[in-house]
Structures are given as structure tokens and as C-alpha cells.
Design an enzyme around this catalytic site. Structure first.
Site, PDB file in Angstrom:
ATOM      1  N   GLN A 219       0.885  -1.184  -0.119  1.00 50.96           N
ATOM      2  CA  GLN A 219      -0.094  -0.032   0.019  1.00 50.96           C
ATOM      3  C   GLN A 219       1.002   1.235   0.037  1.00 50.96           C
ATOM      4  O   GLN A 219       0.276   2.448  -0.131  1.00 50.96           O
ATOM      5  CB  GLN A 219      -0.873   0.165   1.119  1.00 50.96           C
ATOM      6  CG  GLN A 219      -2.160  -1.081   1.415  1.00 50.96           C
ATOM      7  CD  GLN A 219      -2.942  -1.191   2.768  1.00 50.96           C
ATOM      8  OE1 GLN A 219      -2.900  -1.998   3.191  1.00 50.96           O
ATOM      9  NE2 GLN A 219      -3.341   0.067   3.089  1.00 50.96           N
ATOM     10  N   CYS A 366      -9.009   2.428   8.948  1.00 51.98           N
ATOM     11  CA  CYS A 366      -9.007   3.402  10.170  1.00 51.98           C
ATOM     12  C   CYS A 366      -7.715   4.263  10.271  1.00 51.98           C
ATOM     13  O   CYS A 366      -6.562   3.590   9.792  1.00 51.98           O
ATOM     14  CB  CYS A 366      -9.159   2.673  11.294  1.00 51.98           C
ATOM     15  SG  CYS A 366      -8.335   2.802  12.957  1.00 51.98           S
ATOM     16  N   GLU A 735     -12.839   5.245   4.967  1.00 54.08           N
ATOM     17  CA  GLU A 735     -12.807   4.391   6.213  1.00 54.08           C
ATOM     18  C   GLU A 735     -13.965   4.682   7.205  1.00 54.08           C
ATOM     19  O   GLU A 735     -14.084   3.947   8.361  1.00 54.08           O
ATOM     20  CB  GLU A 735     -11.374   4.250   7.168  1.00 54.08           C
ATOM     21  CG  GLU A 735     -11.100   5.677   7.678  1.00 54.08           C
ATOM     22  CD  GLU A 735      -9.840   5.978   8.035  1.00 54.08           C
ATOM     23  OE1 GLU A 735      -8.812   5.328   7.398  1.00 54.08           O
ATOM     24  OE2 GLU A 735      -9.657   6.587   8.837  1.00 54.08           O
TER      25      GLU A 735
END
Ligand code: CDP
Length: 781
Positions: A219, A366, A735
Site C-alpha cells: 500500500q 482506520c 474508512e
């Protein structure tokens, strides 16, 4: 060019990337096959805590097809037995002294095929001397607990950190003066992002050129390149990280895992490409978990207003401290622990402890553990409303931060950019038909039926940095966009972030379309190849839109400024005399004297004003002035079966505000995905451990994820409160629903039982827990 053809902000255009995904033409890690490629498998520890007495690899080495067996000892000879974590701790790459969690990487086999490598694992003989296992922070912090990290000098206990925020004295005073204090002890259980595609890599170190090309599920490819350079000592320009299509990340693909390092070292030593593909159990037991926070929270209430919040937290960090946290703000939970409420005083403290569990603490969909914060405050507010005997919706409204209080500085010192919480809640209540539902609930109770209505009015914080305070291993959290407009008016946008299914190839093209008037189909978006994209910190914590989206808008505006100069030259007019309408410059008062952005792009390479640099391209590194604070109100209606404790979700109404929406359809997809994950966490997902540290939740039979069968239907709504500091007013959204929704589901089930005195149920709220609560409350049938 007509504005509607450009399809900039606010258009629900279909995702460009889906063409290849739905035709099975995506390229994921396991699709990559290089000539001469070898395969690697990892032997993992069966024990949670044990001394490694000896490892005998001779039988494995003798198996035909095995090329090498890599041990920690071999890695140590190359100074690679340990590696740094994202939190500045160290983590064993392959065990040398001890194993510290079940599933830890002990040895690797490299073979001509993955099958041979797997078979060879069974021939490796490891002699372990088991040690007592520590499986929770309370146990870990006892005086006589075995010290897990005895590899670290000065580490004489399992305590890792103590962090505090807020004003203790002022908060204590507020509690002394309160007319009601409510408390909640709860555990946000360990769960796992469980992306559809597990982790893996193909490491290809070319012995002739020394160029290391590492295809990996990352990522954050640029950060990983820098970390690889620091860990292996390879020159950074010789490392190329390519992150191809990724089948879901959710934070799980932010850390560097031992498998990547061992495969790269093996390729370096053997001079052949090495592929490592993790299996599901490997993913669930050894890669970044999420949550595992034990929380105690208290609210002080005076005259119906919340006047203080106190919270203390114990974080179970596993065997190596590897939280994905900005290094200066370790307890990300502090950001929004006071939620959407105007709470004048707060004091929060947290301690982290080592345990014999997998490391991680990844921010699973998150930002830096704000999910735990959101859960705590939204549960506490419901407990308070219950204890006070007031309606939880009205109690929320009374205590919300009001629109004119923004920018709002919270009691823990963070500045919320914008919000209108009451508007979102009122809309959710209206869509739900709240008043009627409350009447139905009361009537149902009289007939012996249990209906529960749960609310959560969450505030989120997304888009890390700014770079001054937010960094990961010292790398400041900015992001970048490089935009090239070709002579024919088509463009390529290169980004430092990396999508894992969020639709960046579409939405970022839409930002360029909005700003430059080039149709979104004409803008190709590229990400994930460090040789080909500008440096960026990556995609997690919903930071792509807030940071890379802003970088995109800014660079497009810079190019538009240059385009104006060229257009003025072409139209033989002064720049100030030109009007800009998306995609077209025209002379004020003479709308027919005009040049399109395509005309200007061609001129940028063919017909320039004297002295102006050729080309229409540039790069912008955007360091955001603040985070963005999306918010929303979720309402969940459940029915609870008094005979079995099973609960069924009847309705979910979700009103989200993420500022300006680039692509409303993609935003809704993000929200539905998050609501599904929130439901899974609230209802069924659990990675737990027995007292010996055996992981229970190492496969999809034990670790339950909601399928389409269990997933409830969602009714969505929106309000739009732009971020005042973001160039296009957008906030992140990826998120929001995972962060905001678990409390709404739990509040709903608790609400169904609340009239009988039930105040708490622990996640996952499985039917056996509800059944137990029904028994104790005298509600069971
Ligand atoms: O960093 P990540 O891509 O996970 O999260 P995000 O920036 O919150 O965005 C998720 C997806 O929703 C991206 O494709 C965004 O462009 C899109 N989005 C949008 O269309 N409008 C917004 N205001 C926020 C996100």
C-alpha cells in the site's frame, strides 16, 4: 467543450479499472511469472513462546527440487535476522533465539516449485523449549510475567510505552463537580483486515545489473523502497518496487513482512527471481492484526451536558511493536476520542504491552486507532443516555459541537476542520422514521418482542499529515501528483499513493477533468511503480483524497495557469482579458475568440510565447495544513430472538458527510463496504487465543466474515460540509463506515435489552453472549 462531457466532480461515472477486473485481466502478484523463477515457503512456529534450541535442515536440503533453506542464522550472517518496524521497534525476520508468537517465521525453503518447497517444510526439524505464554496486556504487565523481548537491552518488562493527552487536573475537577458519572469497561477485540488477496512478492535481483525489482503487495511502495534500502544496504536507485493490482489492503499491506525480506535476500544470494505467496492461515496468524484495545472510559455529566471524559487504555501490541502510527502521536486514538461532542475537559492515557501474539496494530480501514476511539465514545454516550433516562438522539444533539464552533479545538488538542453533526443525525432519524420506530419498540416490548435501535454519530479524522507532526519512520506525510498533458490534449497523472480497490484511476482523473477541462476518459492514472511515480507515503488512513487528491488539484491548477499564458499568446490577448470556462479560454466580451485546452496543449509543444519553457507538465508535493474530519450518523434497527439470542439487522440507515464528493457512486461503494466490515466486527469477527497462545481464528472456518447472505441492506443519505482547507473541499471517506458503524450495531442490540438493565455487550456480539445477557436480565424465553 460542454461541461457535462468532461465529467469532473460529482459525476457517478463507472470505474475505468473495472474493465480489466471484471474480465479477469487484472495483474495480481500471483499472476507474475518470471523466467527462472523459484518459489519460497515459510516454516512457522507452532509455539507462542519457546526457545529455539536447534534447527536441522539437512533432510529438507536433500529433497530433490530444493535450492536453498534459509535460517535465521544465515540471515544474521548478512545482518538481516532483524528488521525495523513502523514504530521504531525491531522484529525478527527469521527466529534466531526464541519464537515469540504462534505463526512466527522460523525458516524458509526455496525450491523449483511451491509444492516442493511446502513438502520440504515438513522435513525441517526444530527443537523448541516451550516457555510460558503471555496472552493479554494485564498478564504482560504483572511483575513476574516472563519478559518476551529479552533480545532488547534495557527491556526488563513487557511495558512498551505510556502516552497521555488532555488536562488531568481540569478533568478531575469536572468529574468532582458533575451530577452524574457513567463508566464503561470494554475490549475492542483483535480482528483482522483479511483482504481477499493475501500478501506476497516476487523478488528479482538481477546479478548483472544489481537492480532489485520487487513486485509486492504494498500500500506504500515508496516508503517500502526506502525501508528496503535502509534494511538491506542496497542503493535506493537500484531498488524498484512495483505494486501491481491489489486485491484489498485495508491496512494489512502497509507493514513490511519477513516474507518480503527473505525472498529478496534469497534472490540476491541465488541470482534468480523468488516468489513468495502467503496462504490464508499465514495471513491471519502473522500479518498486521487490528485493535485489541482494553478500554475504560468515564463521562461526567452536568445538567444534561457532558463536561468531562476520562479514559485509560491498555493496548495489546503482540511480540514486536509494529503499530502503523505517526511517530510523534503514537496513540492515534487521542485525535477524536471526544467524538462529535463539545466536551470541555478530557484526560486520556494509554499503555502498550508486549504479548505472545502476532505484531501489527495496523489501522484496519482506520486512521491510527480512531476506530477504537469512536467506539468508546459512541458506546459511552449511549450508556450515559440510558443512565440518565433520556433519548440517545436528543442527548447527542444537546452535546454536539455546533456548526459555528468550527474550526474546533478538542480537549485533547486536535483541530476539527468543519462539521454539522445535528444536520446529519436529523436526516438519519427522518429517513429511519425514528419516532414511529420508538413507538413500535414500546408496543413490541409489551408483546414480548425485542427491538433495538442503535445510533452512532461519529467524527473521523483522515488524511495524514501535515508533515511537521505526522511522519512514519521519519518520512513526512505529504503526497504527490505529477501531471503530463501530451500535445494531443490527453494526459497522464502519476501518483505516490496506491489503490487497492478504491477506484483511483477514475476519481483522480475526474479531479483533473474538473480542473483542466480534459474529459476524464482522456486522463490515465498511474500508481504503484516507484521508478515511474513521484514519491509518496501511500494509501491507508483514507489519505488519498485528502492528500494526493489535493496534490492533483494543485498541479492541475498550476498547469492551467501556464495554459492561460499560452492561450493569451494564441489569442493575442492579455492574460487578464481571458475567461476560463472548464476546458476553454475565451476573450472577455468575445466568446467566439477561444482556444480549448487541447489547442493550448498542442501549442505547448509547437507554438509558444517567446521565452516560455516548452511542455505542459509538472509535479506537486502537497503537505496538508491539517487532517480532514468527515462525519456521519448511522442508525441500526435489530430484532433479538429471546429464545436463542440471535439478532437480525432489520435496517441500517447511514448518513455520511465527506465534504465534496468526487464520484458519488464510488463513495457509496466505499460506505457500503465499510458498513459490511463494521457489521462483521460487531457480529462475528474474532481472532482470539487460548492460554498457551494458540491462535483461534487462523482460517475462515473460525474467523467469520460476513458473506452477502448475512450482510444487511443499507439505506444511504448524505450531507455536504466541505473541508475549508482542501482545494476541492473533499474529505476522505474510505474508512468512515468501518470506524463509525460498529458502535451503532452494538448500541442497537444493547438497546433491545436496555429496559431490563443491560448496559453492555462485548464485540463480537455473538448469540451466546446475547443469550447469556437475556438469561441474566430475565428476558430469556
Ligand atoms: O485513501 P483511500 O483511497 O483509501 O480513501 P479515500 O481517499 O477516502 O477514497 C476512497 C475512494 O473514494 C477514492 O477513489 C476517492 O477518490 C473516492 N472519494 C470521492 O469520490 N469523494 C470524496 N470526497 C472522498 C473519496
Amino acid at each position: 467543450m460542454a461541461t457535462t462531457e468532461v465529467r469532473g466532480l460529482g459525476h457517478s461515472v463507472k470505474r475505468k479499472e473495472d474493465e480489466r477486473f471484471i474480465r479477469g485481466k487484472g495483474t495480481y502478484i500471483d499472476d507474475i511469472a518470471l523466467p527462472g523463477m523459484l518459489h519460497m515457503e515459510l516454516l512457522r512456529s507452532p509455539f507462542a513462546h519457546a526457545r529455539v534450541v536447534s534447527i536441522d535442515t539437512s533432510r529438507a536440503e536433500a529433497l530433490p527440487g530444493v535450492v536453498a533453506v534459509v535460517t535465521g542464522e544465515l540471515m544474521a550472517q548478512h545482518n538481516l535476522a532483524w528488521m525495523p518496524t513502523l514504530s521504531g521497534d525491531t522484529q525478527a525476520v527469521l527466529a534466531t533465539d526464541k519464537v515469540r508468537f504462534q505463526g512466527q517465521e522460523v525458516t524458509a525453503v526455496v525450491a523449483e516449485s511451491a509444492y516442493v518447497a511446502k513438502d520440504a517444510l515438513e522435513l525441517i526439524e526444530v527443537d523448541y523449549e516451550p516457555l510460558p505464554a503471555v496472552t493479554n496486556p494485564q498478564q504482560a504487565l504483572q511483575q513476574d510475567a516472563p519478559v518476551i523481548r529479552d533480545d532488547k537491552e534495557d527491556q526488563t518488562s513487557n511495558h512498551i510505552y505510556h502516552w497521555e493527552a488532555g488536562d488531568k487536573e481540569a478533568t478531575d475537577r469536572a468529574f468532582d463537580e458533575a451530577d452524574k458519572v457513567v463508566a464503561l469497561d470494554t475490549h475492542y477485540p483483535r480482528c483482522h483486515p483479511a483482504p481477499l488477496e493475501c500478501c506476497g512478492c516476487v523478488a528479482d535481483v538481477n546479478p548483472a545489473t544489481s537492480k532489485a525489482t520487487i513486485y509486492m503487495t504494498s500500500q506504500a511502495p515508496h516508503v517500502h523502497r526506502t525501508l528496503f534500502a535502509l534494511v538491506t544496504g542496497l542503493p535506493e536507485q537500484n531498488i524498484r518496487i512495483v505494486s501491481p493490482d491489489i486485491g484489498g489492503g485495508f491496512g494489512n499491506k502497509v507493514p513490511i513482512y519477513p516474507g518480503y525480506v527473505v525472498a529478496t535476500a534469497a534472490s540476491l544470494l541465488l541470482g534468480r527471481p523468488v516468489k513468495w505467496i502467503e496462504d490464508r492461515t499465514g495471513n491471519l496468524i502473522s500479518t498486521g492484526f487490528a485493535r485489541d484495545y482494553h478500554m475504560h472510559g468515564e463521562l461526567a455529566v452536568k445538567d444534561g451536558r457532558i463536561v468531562g471524559l476520562r479514559a485509560s487504555l491498555a493496548a495489546d501490541e503482540g511480540a514486536f511493536y509494529a503499530d502503523a502510527q505517526p511517530s510523534k502521536l503514537r496513540i492515534g486514538l487521542f485525535h477524536i476520542v471526544t467524538g462529535s461532542y463539545d466536551i470541555p475537559t478530557a484526560h486520556v492515557q494509554g499503555d502498550g504491552a508486549y504479548t505472545n501474539k502476532a505484531p501489527g496494530g495496523v489501522a484496519y480501514r482506520c486512521s491510527f486507532r480512531v476506530t477504537e476511539a469512536s467506539y468508546l465514545i459512541e458506546r459511552l454516550v449511549d450508556v450515559a443516555a440510558n443512565e440518565l433516562g433520556v433519548d440517545p438522539a436528543e442527548f447527542r444533539v444537546q452535546n454536539f459541537i455546533k456548526p459555528d464552533q468550527f474550526p474546533y479545538e478538542s480537549a485533547t488538542g486536535f483541530v476539527y476542520d468543519s462539521g454539522d453533526y445535528e444536520k446529519a443525525l436529523r436526516l438519519a432519524l427522518e429517513k429511519l422514521g425514528y419516532e414511529d420506530l420508538r413507538k413500535e419498540q414500546a408496543e413490541a416490548r409489551e408483546q414480548g418482542k425485542l427491538i433495538g435501535i442503535g445510533l452512532a454519530s461519529f467524527t473521523e479524522v483522515v488524511g495524514a499529515g501535515h508533515g511537521k507532526e505526522y511522519d512514519i519512520v521519519g518520512l513526512r506525510m505529504f503526497d504527490s501528483a505529477e501531471l503530463r498533458v501530451h500535445p494531443t490534449g490527453k494526459a497522464i497523472l502519476k501518483l505516490g499513493v496506491k489503490a487497492q480497490g478504491q477506484g483511483h484511476e477514475t476519481t483522480f482523473a475526474q479531479i483533473v477533468a474538473e480542473e483542466l477541462g480534459i474529459p476524464y476518459e482522456d486522463v490515465e492514472v498511474q500508481e504503484g511503480d516507484t521508478d515511474n511515480t513521484p514519491y509518496g507515503l501511500g494509501t491507508y488512513a483514507s489519505r488519498s483524497t485528502p492528500v494526493a487528491g489535493a496534490a492533483t488539484a494543485v498541479i492541475a491548477r498550476k498547469l492551467r495557469d501556464k495554459a492561460r499564458t499560452i492561450a493569451a499568446h494564441l489569442l493575442e490577448a492579455a492574460e487578464d482579458d481571458l475567461e476560463w470556462e472548464r476546458g476553454r479560454f475565451s476573450v472577455k466580451g468575445a466568446p467566439d475568440r477561444a482556444k480549448t485546452i487541447q489547442d493550448v496543449a498542442f501549442a505547448a509543444y509547437t507554438d509558444l510565447p517567446e521565452g516560455l519553457e516548452a511542455g505542459l507538465e509538472g509535479v506537486h508535493y502537497y503537505d496538508p495544513p491539517n487532517m480532514t474530519f468527515p462525519f456521519g450518523s448511522y442508525a441500526v434497527v435489530v430484532e433479538v430472538d429471546r429464545g436463542t439470542g440471535q439478532w437480525k439487522v432489520r435496517r441500517v440507515v447511514a448518513v455520511d458527510d465527506c465534504g465534496v464528493r468526487i464520484n458519488p457512486m464510488i463513495v457509496e461503494g466505499q460506505i457500503m463496504g465499510g458498513l459490511t466490515e463494521g457489521f462483521g466486527i460487531a457480529a462475528m469477527e474474532l481472532i482470539t487465543f487460548d492460554e498457551e497462545g494458540n491462535c483461534i481464528g487462523s482460517n475462515f472456518i473460525d474467523y467469520l466474515l460476513p458473506t452477502s447472505w448475512e450482510t444487511p441492506p443499507f439505506e444511504l443519505g448524505e450531507t455536504v460540509t466541505p473541508s475549508p482547507h482542501h482545494p476541492i473541499g473533499a474529505k476522505g471517506v474510505g474508512e468512515s463506515a468501518t470506524v463509525g458503524s460498529p458502535a451503532a450495531y452494538v448500541n442497537a442490540v444493547v438497546d433491545a435489552l436496555a429496559h431490563a438493565g443491560v448496559r453492555n455487550l462485548e464485540m463480537p456480539v455473538t448469540s451466546d453472549k446475547v443469550w447469556q445477557a437475556l438469561q441474566e436480565a430475565g428476558l430469556a424465553e
